[in-house]
Write a protein that holds these residues in place. Sequence first.
Motif, PDB file in Angstrom:
ATOM      1  N   LEU A 166      -3.471   6.172  -1.219  1.00  0.00           N
ATOM      2  CA  LEU A 166      -4.394   5.361  -0.430  1.00  0.00           C
ATOM      3  C   LEU A 166      -5.605   4.930  -1.258  1.00  0.00           C
ATOM      4  O   LEU A 166      -6.082   3.802  -1.116  1.00  0.00           O
ATOM      5  CB  LEU A 166      -4.840   6.121   0.821  1.00  0.00           C
ATOM      6  CG  LEU A 166      -5.612   5.321   1.850  1.00  0.00           C
ATOM      7  CD1 LEU A 166      -4.854   4.064   2.274  1.00  0.00           C
ATOM      8  CD2 LEU A 166      -5.905   6.179   3.065  1.00  0.00           C
ATOM      9  N   ILE A 167      -6.084   5.795  -2.133  1.00  0.00           N
ATOM     10  CA  ILE A 167      -7.187   5.414  -3.020  1.00  0.00           C
ATOM     11  C   ILE A 167      -6.764   4.243  -3.911  1.00  0.00           C
ATOM     12  O   ILE A 167      -7.469   3.238  -4.018  1.00  0.00           O
ATOM     13  CB  ILE A 167      -7.655   6.610  -3.874  1.00  0.00           C
ATOM     14  CG1 ILE A 167      -8.338   7.661  -2.990  1.00  0.00           C
ATOM     15  CG2 ILE A 167      -8.595   6.162  -4.989  1.00  0.00           C
ATOM     16  CD1 ILE A 167      -8.583   8.984  -3.689  1.00  0.00           C
ATOM     17  N   VAL A 168      -5.607   4.375  -4.525  1.00  0.00           N
ATOM     18  CA  VAL A 168      -5.103   3.314  -5.413  1.00  0.00           C
ATOM     19  C   VAL A 168      -4.864   2.027  -4.631  1.00  0.00           C
ATOM     20  O   VAL A 168      -5.248   0.934  -5.066  1.00  0.00           O
ATOM     21  CB  VAL A 168      -3.810   3.776  -6.128  1.00  0.00           C
ATOM     22  CG1 VAL A 168      -3.125   2.619  -6.838  1.00  0.00           C
ATOM     23  CG2 VAL A 168      -4.116   4.896  -7.102  1.00  0.00           C
ATOM     24  N   MET A 169      -4.244   2.144  -3.462  1.00  0.00           N
ATOM     25  CA  MET A 169      -3.935   0.950  -2.674  1.00  0.00           C
ATOM     26  C   MET A 169      -5.211   0.287  -2.142  1.00  0.00           C
ATOM     27  O   MET A 169      -5.265  -0.935  -2.035  1.00  0.00           O
ATOM     28  CB  MET A 169      -2.982   1.289  -1.529  1.00  0.00           C
ATOM     29  CG  MET A 169      -1.604   1.735  -1.984  1.00  0.00           C
ATOM     30  SD  MET A 169      -0.825   0.684  -3.232  1.00  0.00           S
ATOM     31  CE  MET A 169      -0.650  -0.846  -2.359  1.00  0.00           C
ATOM     32  N   SER A 170      -6.226   1.068  -1.825  1.00  0.00           N
ATOM     33  CA  SER A 170      -7.476   0.448  -1.367  1.00  0.00           C
ATOM     34  C   SER A 170      -8.145  -0.314  -2.511  1.00  0.00           C
ATOM     35  O   SER A 170      -8.717  -1.385  -2.294  1.00  0.00           O
ATOM     36  CB  SER A 170      -8.415   1.477  -0.754  1.00  0.00           C
ATOM     37  OG  SER A 170      -8.813   2.432  -1.699  1.00  0.00           O
ATOM     38  N   ILE A 171      -8.038   0.212  -3.721  1.00  0.00           N
ATOM     39  CA  ILE A 171      -8.574  -0.512  -4.885  1.00  0.00           C
ATOM     40  C   ILE A 171      -7.778  -1.794  -5.117  1.00  0.00           C
ATOM     41  O   ILE A 171      -8.354  -2.861  -5.341  1.00  0.00           O
ATOM     42  CB  ILE A 171      -8.588   0.388  -6.139  1.00  0.00           C
ATOM     43  CG1 ILE A 171      -9.619   1.504  -5.961  1.00  0.00           C
ATOM     44  CG2 ILE A 171      -8.883  -0.426  -7.391  1.00  0.00           C
ATOM     45  CD1 ILE A 171      -9.530   2.603  -7.000  1.00  0.00           C
ATOM     46  N   LEU A 172      -6.449  -1.701  -5.023  1.00  0.00           N
ATOM     47  CA  LEU A 172      -5.617  -2.902  -5.174  1.00  0.00           C
ATOM     48  C   LEU A 172      -5.895  -3.913  -4.062  1.00  0.00           C
ATOM     49  O   LEU A 172      -5.919  -5.121  -4.300  1.00  0.00           O
ATOM     50  CB  LEU A 172      -4.139  -2.534  -5.189  1.00  0.00           C
ATOM     51  CG  LEU A 172      -3.610  -1.859  -6.449  1.00  0.00           C
ATOM     52  CD1 LEU A 172      -2.154  -1.461  -6.285  1.00  0.00           C
ATOM     53  CD2 LEU A 172      -3.792  -2.769  -7.655  1.00  0.00           C
ATOM     54  N   SER A 173      -6.121  -3.425  -2.844  1.00  0.00           N
ATOM     55  CA  SER A 173      -6.461  -4.320  -1.735  1.00  0.00           C
ATOM     56  C   SER A 173      -7.781  -5.035  -1.994  1.00  0.00           C
ATOM     57  O   SER A 173      -7.923  -6.227  -1.707  1.00  0.00           O
ATOM     58  CB  SER A 173      -6.560  -3.543  -0.423  1.00  0.00           C
ATOM     59  OG  SER A 173      -5.321  -3.037  -0.046  1.00  0.00           O
ATOM     60  N   LEU A 174      -8.738  -4.308  -2.530  1.00  0.00           N
ATOM     61  CA  LEU A 174     -10.020  -4.909  -2.871  1.00  0.00           C
ATOM     62  C   LEU A 174      -9.840  -5.986  -3.942  1.00  0.00           C
ATOM     63  O   LEU A 174     -10.389  -7.086  -3.830  1.00  0.00           O
ATOM     64  CB  LEU A 174     -11.011  -3.850  -3.343  1.00  0.00           C
ATOM     65  CG  LEU A 174     -12.387  -4.359  -3.759  1.00  0.00           C
ATOM     66  CD1 LEU A 174     -13.106  -4.994  -2.577  1.00  0.00           C
ATOM     67  CD2 LEU A 174     -13.210  -3.230  -4.342  1.00  0.00           C
ATOM     68  N   LEU A 175      -9.047  -5.677  -4.955  1.00  0.00           N
ATOM     69  CA  LEU A 175      -8.788  -6.664  -6.007  1.00  0.00           C
ATOM     70  C   LEU A 175      -8.057  -7.879  -5.455  1.00  0.00           C
ATOM     71  O   LEU A 175      -8.342  -9.016  -5.845  1.00  0.00           O
ATOM     72  CB  LEU A 175      -7.989  -6.021  -7.146  1.00  0.00           C
ATOM     73  CG  LEU A 175      -8.702  -4.927  -7.931  1.00  0.00           C
ATOM     74  CD1 LEU A 175      -7.769  -4.303  -8.961  1.00  0.00           C
ATOM     75  CD2 LEU A 175      -9.970  -5.458  -8.594  1.00  0.00           C
ATOM     76  N   ALA A 176      -7.120  -7.650  -4.544  1.00  0.00           N
ATOM     77  CA  ALA A 176      -6.405  -8.766  -3.914  1.00  0.00           C
ATOM     78  C   ALA A 176      -7.358  -9.588  -3.056  1.00  0.00           C
ATOM     79  O   ALA A 176      -7.297 -10.816  -3.046  1.00  0.00           O
ATOM     80  CB  ALA A 176      -5.242  -8.246  -3.079  1.00  0.00           C
ATOM     81  N   PHE A 177      -8.251  -8.923  -2.347  1.00  0.00           N
ATOM     82  CA  PHE A 177      -9.241  -9.614  -1.513  1.00  0.00           C
ATOM     83  C   PHE A 177     -10.149 -10.498  -2.371  1.00  0.00           C
ATOM     84  O   PHE A 177     -10.488 -11.614  -1.991  1.00  0.00           O
ATOM     85  CB  PHE A 177     -10.069  -8.588  -0.730  1.00  0.00           C
ATOM     86  CG  PHE A 177     -11.160  -9.186   0.098  1.00  0.00           C
ATOM     87  CD1 PHE A 177     -10.870  -9.802   1.309  1.00  0.00           C
ATOM     88  CD2 PHE A 177     -12.475  -9.156  -0.335  1.00  0.00           C
ATOM     89  CE1 PHE A 177     -11.877 -10.359   2.086  1.00  0.00           C
ATOM     90  CE2 PHE A 177     -13.491  -9.701   0.431  1.00  0.00           C
ATOM     91  CZ  PHE A 177     -13.199 -10.310   1.639  1.00  0.00           C
ATOM     92  N   LEU A 178     -10.508  -9.980  -3.531  1.00  0.00           N
ATOM     93  CA  LEU A 178     -11.369 -10.730  -4.442  1.00  0.00           C
ATOM     94  C   LEU A 178     -10.592 -11.739  -5.286  1.00  0.00           C
ATOM     95  O   LEU A 178     -11.181 -12.441  -6.101  1.00  0.00           O
ATOM     96  CB  LEU A 178     -12.137  -9.764  -5.350  1.00  0.00           C
ATOM     97  CG  LEU A 178     -13.087  -8.804  -4.649  1.00  0.00           C
ATOM     98  CD1 LEU A 178     -13.648  -7.793  -5.637  1.00  0.00           C
ATOM     99  CD2 LEU A 178     -14.200  -9.564  -3.954  1.00  0.00           C
TER     100      LEU A 178
END
Length: 139
Positions: A124-136
């Motif tokens: 979940l930590i990794v996926m939240s970082i990837l989600s943030l990068l995808a959002f940006l």
Amino acid sequence: MFSTIIAFIGGVLAAAGSIIKKKPNAAELIDKMAPYQGIIGVVILFWGISGLIGSLTSISLLSAAPIYWIIGLITAIATFVVGFLLSFSLLSKYLFSKNETAMAKGQSLRAKLINYQVPAGYLLIVMSILSLLAFLRIF
């Protein structure tokens, strides 16, 4: 963006034992969040359910933007699992306590999933970082 922050905090709480072993100075910060574990767990449990429904209803995006859809689906699954594990004590206190069958089934499911709490937290930590990068729109 808010869901990404909540998911990250939930991942940290789920992987807290492992994080504290590796970084003892993180214990103070994690201890400050621990009293809110059940509430954060309930929030991300519902966020996970919402994310799963959103991923399944937007399956048409799989062909248009597969990486974003896959990130969303994996994040939703990890959010749901971590949310369930973190909120179980709170849910059992208010929902399951009146029904012995529901309590037994919930305990059984939690016993099966508890071995996956730390890996799910890290995921979940990794996926939240990837989600943030995808959002940006980094990638």
